[in-house]
Write a protein that holds these residues in place. Sequence first.
Motif, PDB file in Angstrom:
ATOM      1  N   ARG A   1       0.830  -1.201   0.000  1.00 13.29           N
ATOM      2  CA  ARG A   1       0.000   0.000   0.000  1.00 13.29           C
ATOM      3  C   ARG A   1       0.869   1.257   0.000  1.00 13.29           C
ATOM      4  O   ARG A   1       0.619   2.208  -0.759  1.00 13.29           O
ATOM      5  N   HIS A   2       1.888   1.258   0.842  1.00 17.00           N
ATOM      6  CA  HIS A   2       2.794   2.402   0.907  1.00 17.00           C
ATOM      7  C   HIS A   2       3.494   2.626  -0.437  1.00 17.00           C
ATOM      8  O   HIS A   2       3.624   3.769  -0.902  1.00 17.00           O
ATOM      9  N   HIS A   3       3.913   1.539  -1.070  1.00 19.17           N
ATOM     10  CA  HIS A   3       4.611   1.627  -2.351  1.00 19.17           C
ATOM     11  C   HIS A   3       3.694   2.183  -3.441  1.00 19.17           C
ATOM     12  O   HIS A   3       4.086   3.069  -4.214  1.00 19.17           O
ATOM     13  N   LEU A   4       2.460   1.697  -3.503  1.00 17.19           N
ATOM     14  CA  LEU A   4       1.528   2.150  -4.538  1.00 17.19           C
ATOM     15  C   LEU A   4       1.141   3.613  -4.340  1.00 17.19           C
ATOM     16  O   LEU A   4       1.047   4.380  -5.308  1.00 17.19           O
ATOM     17  N   LEU A   5       0.913   4.009  -3.085  1.00 21.31           N
ATOM     18  CA  LEU A   5       0.599   5.412  -2.827  1.00 21.31           C
ATOM     19  C   LEU A   5       1.753   6.326  -3.214  1.00 21.31           C
ATOM     20  O   LEU A   5       1.550   7.421  -3.755  1.00 21.31           O
ATOM     21  N   HIS A   6       2.968   5.857  -2.962  1.00 19.61           N
ATOM     22  CA  HIS A   6       4.128   6.679  -3.314  1.00 19.61           C
ATOM     23  C   HIS A   6       4.278   6.796  -4.830  1.00 19.61           C
ATOM     24  O   HIS A   6       4.628   7.860  -5.351  1.00 19.61           O
ATOM     25  N   LEU A   7       4.003   5.700  -5.536  1.00 14.16           N
ATOM     26  CA  LEU A   7       4.062   5.752  -7.000  1.00 14.16           C
ATOM     27  C   LEU A   7       3.046   6.760  -7.547  1.00 14.16           C
ATOM     28  O   LEU A   7       3.333   7.496  -8.494  1.00 14.16           O
ATOM     29  N   LEU A   8       1.848   6.796  -6.962  1.00 18.19           N
ATOM     30  CA  LEU A   8       0.829   7.731  -7.416  1.00 18.19           C
ATOM     31  C   LEU A   8       1.226   9.169  -7.133  1.00 18.19           C
ATOM     32  O   LEU A   8       1.146  10.042  -8.010  1.00 18.19           O
ATOM     33  N   SER A   9       1.664   9.434  -5.903  1.00 16.44           N
ATOM     34  CA  SER A   9       1.955  10.812  -5.514  1.00 16.44           C
ATOM     35  C   SER A   9       3.183  11.367  -6.212  1.00 16.44           C
ATOM     36  O   SER A   9       3.326  12.588  -6.340  1.00 16.44           O
ATOM     37  N   ALA A  10       4.071  10.501  -6.676  1.00 21.69           N
ATOM     38  CA  ALA A  10       5.298  10.968  -7.318  1.00 21.69           C
ATOM     39  C   ALA A  10       5.074  11.361  -8.772  1.00 21.69           C
ATOM     40  O   ALA A  10       6.014  11.811  -9.441  1.00 21.69           O
ATOM     41  N   ARG A  11       3.833  11.200  -9.258  1.00 24.51           N
ATOM     42  CA  ARG A  11       3.554  11.491 -10.662  1.00 24.51           C
ATOM     43  C   ARG A  11       2.353  12.424 -10.806  1.00 24.51           C
ATOM     44  O   ARG A  11       1.509  12.503  -9.923  1.00 24.51           O
ATOM     45  N   ARG A  12       2.301  13.085 -11.931  1.00 25.50           N
ATOM     46  CA  ARG A  12       1.210  14.004 -12.207  1.00 25.50           C
ATOM     47  C   ARG A  12       0.001  13.211 -12.695  1.00 25.50           C
ATOM     48  O   ARG A  12       0.073  12.522 -13.713  1.00 25.50           O
ATOM     49  N   GLN A  13      -1.105  13.354 -11.979  1.00 22.63           N
ATOM     50  CA  GLN A  13      -2.257  12.494 -12.246  1.00 22.63           C
ATOM     51  C   GLN A  13      -3.387  13.194 -13.002  1.00 22.63           C
ATOM     52  O   GLN A  13      -4.280  12.532 -13.526  1.00 22.63           O
ATOM     53  N   THR A  14      -3.354  14.511 -13.037  1.00 16.49           N
ATOM     54  CA  THR A  14      -4.507  15.245 -13.560  1.00 16.49           C
ATOM     55  C   THR A  14      -4.878  14.822 -14.977  1.00 16.49           C
ATOM     56  O   THR A  14      -6.051  14.610 -15.295  1.00 16.49           O
ATOM     57  N   SER A  15      -3.895  14.678 -15.836  1.00 19.19           N
ATOM     58  CA  SER A  15      -4.174  14.328 -17.233  1.00 19.19           C
ATOM     59  C   SER A  15      -4.818  12.956 -17.357  1.00 19.19           C
ATOM     60  O   SER A  15      -5.567  12.700 -18.307  1.00 19.19           O
ATOM     61  N   LEU A  16      -4.533  12.068 -16.404  1.00 21.24           N
ATOM     62  CA  LEU A  16      -5.157  10.746 -16.441  1.00 21.24           C
ATOM     63  C   LEU A  16      -6.669  10.869 -16.305  1.00 21.24           C
ATOM     64  O   LEU A  16      -7.425  10.208 -17.028  1.00 21.24           O
ATOM     65  N   TYR A  17      -7.124  11.731 -15.412  1.00 22.46           N
ATOM     66  CA  TYR A  17      -8.556  11.867 -15.153  1.00 22.46           C
ATOM     67  C   TYR A  17      -9.247  12.772 -16.165  1.00 22.46           C
ATOM     68  O   TYR A  17     -10.465  12.649 -16.375  1.00 22.46           O
ATOM     69  N   THR A  18      -8.522  13.664 -16.785  1.00 23.81           N
ATOM     70  CA  THR A  18      -9.159  14.631 -17.692  1.00 23.81           C
ATOM     71  C   THR A  18      -9.019  14.283 -19.170  1.00 23.81           C
ATOM     72  O   THR A  18      -9.742  14.856 -19.998  1.00 23.81           O
ATOM     73  N   ASP A  19      -8.108  13.379 -19.523  1.00 22.43           N
ATOM     74  CA  ASP A  19      -7.834  13.113 -20.939  1.00 22.43           C
ATOM     75  C   ASP A  19      -8.129  11.682 -21.361  1.00 22.43           C
ATOM     76  O   ASP A  19      -8.666  11.465 -22.455  1.00 22.43           O
ATOM     77  N   ILE A  20      -7.770  10.706 -20.524  1.00 25.91           N
ATOM     78  CA  ILE A  20      -7.947   9.305 -20.906  1.00 25.91           C
ATOM     79  C   ILE A  20      -9.434   8.965 -20.934  1.00 25.91           C
ATOM     80  O   ILE A  20     -10.158   9.187 -19.963  1.00 25.91           O
ATOM     81  N   GLY A  21      -9.893   8.438 -22.051  1.00 25.28           N
ATOM     82  CA  GLY A  21     -11.305   8.098 -22.203  1.00 25.28           C
ATOM     83  C   GLY A  21     -12.181   9.260 -22.597  1.00 25.28           C
ATOM     84  O   GLY A  21     -13.410   9.120 -22.653  1.00 25.28           O
ATOM     85  N   ILE A  22     -11.586  10.426 -22.863  1.00 28.07           N
ATOM     86  CA  ILE A  22     -12.338  11.610 -23.271  1.00 28.07           C
ATOM     87  C   ILE A  22     -11.760  12.120 -24.589  1.00 28.07           C
ATOM     88  O   ILE A  22     -10.541  12.231 -24.732  1.00 28.07           O
ATOM     89  N   LEU A  23     -12.627  12.405 -25.533  1.00 26.21           N
ATOM     90  CA  LEU A  23     -12.178  12.875 -26.838  1.00 26.21           C
ATOM     91  C   LEU A  23     -11.438  14.200 -26.704  1.00 26.21           C
ATOM     92  O   LEU A  23     -11.785  15.037 -25.860  1.00 26.21           O
ATOM     93  N   SER A  24     -10.453  14.384 -27.544  1.00 18.82           N
ATOM     94  CA  SER A  24      -9.667  15.616 -27.494  1.00 18.82           C
ATOM     95  C   SER A  24     -10.463  16.778 -28.068  1.00 18.82           C
ATOM     96  O   SER A  24     -11.529  16.607 -28.665  1.00 18.82           O
ATOM     97  N   ASN A  25      -9.929  17.965 -27.922  1.00 18.50           N
ATOM     98  CA  ASN A  25     -10.595  19.173 -28.403  1.00 18.50           C
ATOM     99  C   ASN A  25     -10.281  19.475 -29.863  1.00 18.50           C
ATOM    100  O   ASN A  25     -10.709  20.498 -30.394  1.00 18.50           O
ATOM    101  N   ASP A  26      -9.557  18.598 -30.525  1.00 13.89           N
ATOM    102  CA  ASP A  26      -9.090  18.878 -31.883  1.00 13.89           C
ATOM    103  C   ASP A  26     -10.163  18.700 -32.943  1.00 13.89           C
ATOM    104  O   ASP A  26     -10.003  19.161 -34.064  1.00 13.89           O
ATOM    105  N   GLY A  27     -11.243  18.003 -32.620  1.00 16.22           N
ATOM    106  CA  GLY A  27     -12.265  17.738 -33.622  1.00 16.22           C
ATOM    107  C   GLY A  27     -12.171  16.314 -34.142  1.00 16.22           C
ATOM    108  O   GLY A  27     -11.169  15.599 -33.953  1.00 16.22           O
ATOM    109  N   PHE A  28     -13.241  15.895 -34.839  1.00 14.92           N
ATOM    110  CA  PHE A  28     -13.349  14.497 -35.261  1.00 14.92           C
ATOM    111  C   PHE A  28     -12.216  14.083 -36.199  1.00 14.92           C
ATOM    112  O   PHE A  28     -11.539  13.082 -35.979  1.00 14.92           O
TER     113      PHE A  28
END
Length: 694
Positions: free
Chosen positions: A60-87
């Motif tokens: 648990r400690h190892h996984l939490l550290h892996l998460l906190s050591a990286r930028r997560q925002t793009s994972l929640y805002t970009d993955i699985g969501i279409l980009s703004n570039d158009g079809f």
Amino acid sequence: MLHLLEKISDSPAGSELDNAIALVKLLRPKKREAPALAITNVRTLTHLLQQHPHHAATLRHHLLHLLSARRQTSLYTDIGILSNDGFFSELHRRLAYRVLPPALDDRYLSDCLEKLFPFNTDYLWMRAVPVDDWAALFEVLQNADAELPPEADKFDKLDEQKTLTEILLAIQVLSYRISAIGIEPELIRIYSDVKAFESPFLMQNVELHRYLDGYMHHLNADAISPAPLEDASHVLVMLDQCQEVVTRIRKSTLRLGTSIAVTYRLVRLDQHLDRLRKLLSLVDVGKPENAAVTAMQKRGIGLELGLELIEAHNRKYTVRDLFAANINLLARNITENASRTGEHYIAEDRREYAAMYKSAAGAGFIIGFMSMIKILFSYLRAAPLVEAFLFSMNYSLGFMLIHVLHFTVATKQPAMTASRIAAGLHSSDGRNLDLDSLTELIVKVIRTQFVAVLGNLTIAFPVAYLLASGYFLLAGHHFVAPDKAQHLLHDIDPFSSLALFHAAIAGVCLFLAGLISGYYDNKALYTRMSQRVARARWLSRLLGKARTERLGDYLEISLGGLMGNFYFGILLGTIGTVGFLLGLPIDIRHITFSATNFAIALVGLDHAVSWSVIAVSTFGVLAIGTMNLWVSFSLALFVALRSRQVKFRHGWPLLKSLCARFLKKPADFFIPPRAAATAAAPASTPAQDSSESA
């Protein structure tokens, strides 16, 4: 697996992905085609962690550290969501990345997924594991913090705080994007009522900022005087209002038309609203009596979101998903126009039945001349491409004339009636389907199709026969030589030629013409063709203001029919030449033109034709017509059902209902009753709008 857990326990604070990659590799089944084997692996890991609480705590400690050591925002805002570039930009990007993948940056969690789950089938074995097994594993990890020393527990809380901050930032980004998409001019033009009050797309951002301010104040407050925290219910209400507006815009597009860009934005809005709801559910820590979700529900939402992100990552370069997400609504609008037009192709009573026959007879009269003109063009011995152009213009201008005169080509009906039948399937799950009403609708379609074919053939055949006979009387020789006449008969022989295969190709052309027509109907509505034409000053000076306005109104209603007929003629006129140039046996056979060719061949051979040839040719004409109708109807019905996302599971009961109806009243399949069975709202007669295409 135990050896790997011991290795992680030796250095739980490491930020490298090697151990996590090895752990996923152990959970992944050896055979990708047997994802169920992952269940055993997950249960084994859960059992080991239960037996060794210290390993659970360090993991648990190892996984939490892996998460906190990286930028997560793009994972929640970009993955699985279409980009703004158009079809089309998104399509180009996916195709390019499938050939040459992008570079990775380990500082971003979204890029780390590429190393953790490198195979595009990883989501399959993860979804094969029951939710209860994943929940049991997460529960062991969550309850393992008691095994950590105070220093490690402190670091875990800091890591959790960083992850929470990243999620809150992602929530803020998603909210800004929803506001930006929701006030796009194209969406406001379609649903202008948004201007009448404060837009929910803007107000959700205001409510979210208020909620986030309170949330951060609550997190930063000391333990002695903690700040009260309201739940996210106000934000969720605003998101519900945003979703309601999206639904209204979708309904408006069925009336006003749509475009690929608008469809793309609506899909992106749906994806952002769904992701924002899930993230809010995860971070909401309001009062227990006001909390939107319980801890157990949060765990389920978090698990579903994790699996959704992994699946989206595995399929992020899949072109099929991009089309599936965007084309359904656009196809729905195209087939919706066809559905409305299809009502004009259904004769309710004998008056409309007679009108349909007259409309089809008018088309048959013109097709008789079109057949003669095509043969005349073939006598020019022009170059292949020139000949294709002449054939295409003969077909296109002839079909457009038929449309302008409000006549009916029978084989163009299936593309419209299929959409009308799909519109009759009211329930997407089929449970609320009115089988009797659907049976009645299909019976009406069959008899209307019958009288339309009858009208085409009973006029086209004698017109071609009289024209060929008149040519012989005037010119002193036959319109076609005996060799040409034999060739015409051979072309409609279903046994010794590829007549049925060529008829199937013509059916595909009919289907494509229906789609093209629906596309232009949708485009005319969306672009407000009537107003655009009326504003053309040069056209007003040429025709006058009143005529220009009438022309604009006509084009807005009939542009789809005109363009569908034009392109249908292009398809019929060029496919034979394309087959010749490529050396492939590709050509078209159309029932009405086959009938006229049969008549011309009879005159050309001085009626010196055996009864067997007449029988085979007659059967060939009918078989060609059946293939034309069946192929175009099947394709149109398939697209109509897919565009409406209808899953029809009542094929056998419907077939039994039709058979019972045929045994009880066989005449209903060919002749309508004297008056309509239901007091439906009056629709325009088939003769008025019958040439409009799907």
